[in-house]
Design a protein around this motif. Structure first.
Motif, PDB file in Angstrom:
ATOM      1  N   GLY A 147      -4.601  12.151  17.896  1.00 33.73           N
ATOM      2  CA  GLY A 147      -4.641  12.992  19.084  1.00 33.73           C
ATOM      3  C   GLY A 147      -3.910  12.401  20.266  1.00 33.73           C
ATOM      4  N   LYS A 148      -3.096  11.374  20.024  1.00 41.28           N
ATOM      5  CA  LYS A 148      -2.379  10.712  21.117  1.00 41.28           C
ATOM      6  C   LYS A 148      -0.941  11.207  21.205  1.00 41.28           C
ATOM      7  N   ASN A 149      -0.478  11.318  22.464  1.00 38.65           N
ATOM      8  CA  ASN A 149       0.926  11.561  22.753  1.00 38.65           C
ATOM      9  C   ASN A 149       1.569  10.224  23.074  1.00 38.65           C
ATOM     10  N   CYS A 150       2.874  10.165  22.929  1.00 43.35           N
ATOM     11  CA  CYS A 150       3.638   8.962  23.239  1.00 43.35           C
ATOM     12  C   CYS A 150       4.983   9.386  23.817  1.00 43.35           C
ATOM     13  N   VAL A 151       5.465   8.641  24.798  1.00 45.84           N
ATOM     14  CA  VAL A 151       6.779   8.911  25.402  1.00 45.84           C
ATOM     15  C   VAL A 151       7.625   7.655  25.319  1.00 45.84           C
ATOM     16  N   VAL A 152       8.898   7.858  24.974  1.00 45.64           N
ATOM     17  CA  VAL A 152       9.879   6.776  24.963  1.00 45.64           C
ATOM     18  C   VAL A 152      11.188   7.337  25.522  1.00 45.64           C
ATOM     19  N   THR A 153      11.864   6.553  26.358  1.00 44.75           N
ATOM     20  CA  THR A 153      13.154   6.921  26.928  1.00 44.75           C
ATOM     21  C   THR A 153      14.218   6.058  26.259  1.00 44.75           C
ATOM     22  N   VAL A 154      15.236   6.707  25.674  1.00 45.97           N
ATOM     23  CA  VAL A 154      16.251   5.997  24.886  1.00 45.97           C
ATOM     24  C   VAL A 154      17.634   6.244  25.479  1.00 45.97           C
ATOM     25  N   ARG A 155      18.382   5.169  25.679  1.00 48.55           N
ATOM     26  CA  ARG A 155      19.766   5.287  26.181  1.00 48.55           C
ATOM     27  C   ARG A 155      20.691   5.763  25.071  1.00 48.55           C
ATOM     28  N   ASN A 156      21.745   6.479  25.462  1.00 44.78           N
ATOM     29  CA  ASN A 156      22.764   6.903  24.493  1.00 44.78           C
ATOM     30  C   ASN A 156      23.479   5.715  23.885  1.00 44.78           C
ATOM     31  N   ALA A 157      23.737   4.707  24.698  1.00 44.43           N
ATOM     32  CA  ALA A 157      24.447   3.518  24.221  1.00 44.43           C
ATOM     33  C   ALA A 157      23.835   2.288  24.878  1.00 44.43           C
ATOM     34  N   PRO A 158      23.337   1.347  24.087  1.00 40.66           N
ATOM     35  CA  PRO A 158      22.794   0.117  24.668  1.00 40.66           C
ATOM     36  C   PRO A 158      23.870  -0.609  25.475  1.00 40.66           C
TER      37      PRO A 158
END
Length: 157
Positions: A80-91
């Motif tokens: 029942g948990k949500n999770c958010v992650v922000t990912v760059r297009n290019a490291p």
């Protein structure tokens, strides 16, 4: 209002799995002819979800952060948990990034902010039966959504 923040130092380490998954995309784009990349650069370089939330989490929503990356909202139906992650297009060089997840009642926001080379987060929140507000930021550019992905409002917390 509960506000939880976790920040890390410049050049924070990332898991080998996440690094390998993201490092492959830029190499594939670089191998394409420049003329071909010009017309499809945004599609070819778009960030992919990197699995940072762990097993059992599936992407249920996302928002493009201009040309810099994508913020992903994931959900684990077993917990029942949500999770958010922000990912760059290019490291690349470490830049200021955030991943934020919350709901309005009771007011709670969980945020990971810091200088990262690849991604910010993951941040988790048990939001069964509630709408969530989620955001990602990369170098001052922000994207996300307010009050989305509402579960059954009859669910008990």
């Amino acid at each position: 209002m509960i506000n939880i923040r976790r920040a890390s130092a410049i050049g924070a380490t990332v898991t080998a799995t996440a690094c390998a998954a993201i490092a492959l995309a830029p190499a594939a784009v670089a191998a394409e002819p420049a003329a071909h990349r010009a017309g499809t650069a945004s599609k070819a370089a778009a960030a992919q979800y990197n699995g940072a939330c762990g097993s059992g989490y599936a992407v249920v929503n996302s928002a493009q952060i201009g040309t810099k990356g994508t913020v992903f909202l994931t959900y684990n139906s077993a917990t029942g948990k949500n999770c958010v992650v922000t990912v760059r297009n290019a490291p690349g060089k470490a830049v200021h990034m955030t991943a934020s997840l919350g709901f309005a009642s009771p007011t709670t926001t969980i945020t990971d902010a810091g200088y990262y080379t690849t991604y910010a987060g993951p941040v988790y929140l048990d939001a069964r039966g509630l709408c969530v507000t989620w955001r990602g930021e990369i170098s001052g550019e922000v994207a996300g959504k307010n009050g989305t992905n509402c579960g059954s409002l009859a669910a008990k917390r």
